[in-house]
Scaffold this motif. Structure first.
Motif, PDB file in Angstrom:
ATOM      1  N   LEU A   9       0.854  -1.185   0.000  1.00  0.00           N
ATOM      2  CA  LEU A   9       0.000   0.000   0.000  1.00  0.00           C
ATOM      3  C   LEU A   9       0.889   1.234   0.000  1.00  0.00           C
ATOM      4  N   TYR A  10       0.388   2.326  -0.505  1.00  0.00           N
ATOM      5  CA  TYR A  10       1.169   3.552  -0.454  1.00  0.00           C
ATOM      6  C   TYR A  10       1.398   3.944   0.998  1.00  0.00           C
ATOM      7  N   PRO A  11       2.602   4.361   1.344  1.00  0.00           N
ATOM      8  CA  PRO A  11       2.888   4.705   2.746  1.00  0.00           C
ATOM      9  C   PRO A  11       1.956   5.762   3.322  1.00  0.00           C
ATOM     10  N   SER A  12       1.462   6.665   2.478  1.00  0.00           N
ATOM     11  CA  SER A  12       0.568   7.708   2.982  1.00  0.00           C
ATOM     12  C   SER A  12      -0.826   7.160   3.293  1.00  0.00           C
ATOM     13  N   ASN A  13      -1.108   5.919   2.898  1.00  0.00           N
ATOM     14  CA  ASN A  13      -2.421   5.331   3.129  1.00  0.00           C
ATOM     15  C   ASN A  13      -2.451   4.386   4.321  1.00  0.00           C
ATOM     16  N   VAL A  14      -1.356   4.298   5.049  1.00  0.00           N
ATOM     17  CA  VAL A  14      -1.291   3.410   6.208  1.00  0.00           C
ATOM     18  C   VAL A  14      -0.828   4.210   7.422  1.00  0.00           C
ATOM     19  N   LEU A  15      -1.553   4.062   8.523  1.00  0.00           N
ATOM     20  CA  LEU A  15      -1.154   4.677   9.790  1.00  0.00           C
ATOM     21  C   LEU A  15      -0.849   3.540  10.763  1.00  0.00           C
ATOM     22  N   MET A  16       0.377   3.498  11.244  1.00  0.00           N
ATOM     23  CA  MET A  16       0.784   2.478  12.203  1.00  0.00           C
ATOM     24  C   MET A  16       1.086   3.167  13.526  1.00  0.00           C
ATOM     25  N   LEU A  17       0.442   2.714  14.589  1.00  0.00           N
ATOM     26  CA  LEU A  17       0.639   3.296  15.913  1.00  0.00           C
ATOM     27  C   LEU A  17       1.103   2.231  16.891  1.00  0.00           C
ATOM     28  N   TYR A  18       1.848   2.655  17.886  1.00  0.00           N
ATOM     29  CA  TYR A  18       2.210   1.740  18.964  1.00  0.00           C
ATOM     30  C   TYR A  18       2.336   2.522  20.261  1.00  0.00           C
ATOM     31  N   VAL A  19       2.197   1.804  21.363  1.00  0.00           N
ATOM     32  CA  VAL A  19       2.295   2.407  22.692  1.00  0.00           C
ATOM     33  C   VAL A  19       3.480   1.763  23.403  1.00  0.00           C
ATOM     34  N   GLU A  20       4.373   2.598  23.913  1.00  0.00           N
ATOM     35  CA  GLU A  20       5.526   2.111  24.659  1.00  0.00           C
ATOM     36  C   GLU A  20       5.313   2.326  26.156  1.00  0.00           C
ATOM     37  N   TYR A  21       5.892   1.421  26.939  1.00  0.00           N
ATOM     38  CA  TYR A  21       5.830   1.514  28.396  1.00  0.00           C
ATOM     39  C   TYR A  21       7.160   0.988  28.915  1.00  0.00           C
ATOM     40  N   PRO A  22       7.737   1.614  29.939  1.00  0.00           N
ATOM     41  CA  PRO A  22       9.043   1.134  30.416  1.00  0.00           C
ATOM     42  C   PRO A  22       8.946  -0.252  31.067  1.00  0.00           C
ATOM     43  N   ASP A  23       9.874  -1.127  30.696  1.00  0.00           N
ATOM     44  CA  ASP A  23       9.915  -2.445  31.340  1.00  0.00           C
ATOM     45  C   ASP A  23      10.645  -2.329  32.676  1.00  0.00           C
ATOM     46  N   GLY A  24      10.972  -3.424  33.302  1.00  0.00           N
ATOM     47  CA  GLY A  24      11.619  -3.418  34.614  1.00  0.00           C
ATOM     48  C   GLY A  24      12.971  -2.720  34.625  1.00  0.00           C
ATOM     49  N   ASN A  25      13.653  -2.664  33.481  1.00  0.00           N
ATOM     50  CA  ASN A  25      14.970  -2.026  33.387  1.00  0.00           C
ATOM     51  C   ASN A  25      14.894  -0.587  32.899  1.00  0.00           C
ATOM     52  N   GLY A  26      13.696  -0.078  32.740  1.00  0.00           N
ATOM     53  CA  GLY A  26      13.540   1.290  32.268  1.00  0.00           C
ATOM     54  C   GLY A  26      13.603   1.424  30.758  1.00  0.00           C
ATOM     55  N   GLN A  27      13.762   0.315  30.053  1.00  0.00           N
ATOM     56  CA  GLN A  27      13.806   0.331  28.590  1.00  0.00           C
ATOM     57  C   GLN A  27      12.378   0.343  28.038  1.00  0.00           C
ATOM     58  N   PRO A  28      12.152   1.043  26.916  1.00  0.00           N
ATOM     59  CA  PRO A  28      10.800   1.068  26.355  1.00  0.00           C
ATOM     60  C   PRO A  28      10.392  -0.299  25.798  1.00  0.00           C
ATOM     61  N   LEU A  29       9.183  -0.695  26.104  1.00  0.00           N
ATOM     62  CA  LEU A  29       8.617  -1.954  25.646  1.00  0.00           C
ATOM     63  C   LEU A  29       7.313  -1.636  24.912  1.00  0.00           C
ATOM     64  N   VAL A  30       7.164  -2.141  23.696  1.00  0.00           N
ATOM     65  CA  VAL A  30       5.925  -1.919  22.956  1.00  0.00           C
ATOM     66  C   VAL A  30       4.854  -2.818  23.566  1.00  0.00           C
ATOM     67  N   ILE A  31       3.823  -2.189  24.132  1.00  0.00           N
ATOM     68  CA  ILE A  31       2.769  -2.973  24.794  1.00  0.00           C
ATOM     69  C   ILE A  31       1.496  -3.071  23.947  1.00  0.00           C
ATOM     70  N   ALA A  32       1.410  -2.273  22.879  1.00  0.00           N
ATOM     71  CA  ALA A  32       0.244  -2.329  21.999  1.00  0.00           C
ATOM     72  C   ALA A  32       0.606  -1.734  20.650  1.00  0.00           C
ATOM     73  N   SER A  33      -0.062  -2.232  19.612  1.00  0.00           N
ATOM     74  CA  SER A  33       0.159  -1.682  18.278  1.00  0.00           C
ATOM     75  C   SER A  33      -1.120  -1.819  17.458  1.00  0.00           C
ATOM     76  N   SER A  34      -1.234  -0.981  16.442  1.00  0.00           N
ATOM     77  CA  SER A  34      -2.421  -1.033  15.582  1.00  0.00           C
ATOM     78  C   SER A  34      -2.072  -0.509  14.199  1.00  0.00           C
ATOM     79  N   ILE A  35      -2.888  -0.923  13.225  1.00  0.00           N
ATOM     80  CA  ILE A  35      -2.727  -0.481  11.845  1.00  0.00           C
ATOM     81  C   ILE A  35      -4.077   0.029  11.362  1.00  0.00           C
TER      82      ILE A  35
END
Length: 131
Positions: A9-35
């Motif tokens: 698909l054309y890149p302008s026709n797709v929206l990809m989202l994700y939510v990050e949350y810090p894991d136990g070490n403070g590193q970002p962890l993707v906890i949810a995603s959607s298209i």
């Protein structure tokens, strides 16, 4: 397969989202995603998922509201989230079923769609009794 769909698909026709949350070490962890598939008249929710251990944070809610804001900025007039789930009403959705007419020569024949509809309705009743 999902990657191929998005790449084709054309890149302008797709929206990809994700939510990050810090894991136990403070590193970002993707906890949810959607298209989301973006159109000028109507945009569509394609797919989404979140990690079970982080459901109490309601990351899907954040993604849906962010998607609506982003799709509106891109000029989309409406958002089709698909399905008949009543939780979508809180986003201002209009729940509508599209009627399908099946003409069967023999009424005793059960089509695949009839079977799935029956199972879905039974499961909904069981779920409501358990809650």
């Amino acid at each position: 397969r999902l990657k191929n769909v998005c790449e084709n698909l054309y890149p302008s026709n797709v929206l990809m989202l994700y939510v990050e949350y810090p894991d136990g070490n403070g590193q970002p962890l993707v906890i949810a995603s959607s298209i989301w598939l973006v159109g000028t008249e109507e945009s569509f929710f394609y797919t989404g998922a979140s990690l079970a251990g982080y459901m109490h944070l309601c990351p899907n809610e954040l993604m849906i509201w962010e998607a609506m804001r982003n799709l509106k900025k891109r000029g989309s007039l409406s958002l089709n989230m698909g399905g008949l789930s009543t939780y979508k009403k809180k986003y201002g959705s209009v729940i509508s079923a599209i009627p399908i007419i099946n003409f069967k020569k023999n009424s005793w024949i059960v089509t695949k769609d009839d079977f799935y509809k029956t199972i879905y309705n039974v499961m909904r009743k069981v779920k409501h009794k358990l809650c």
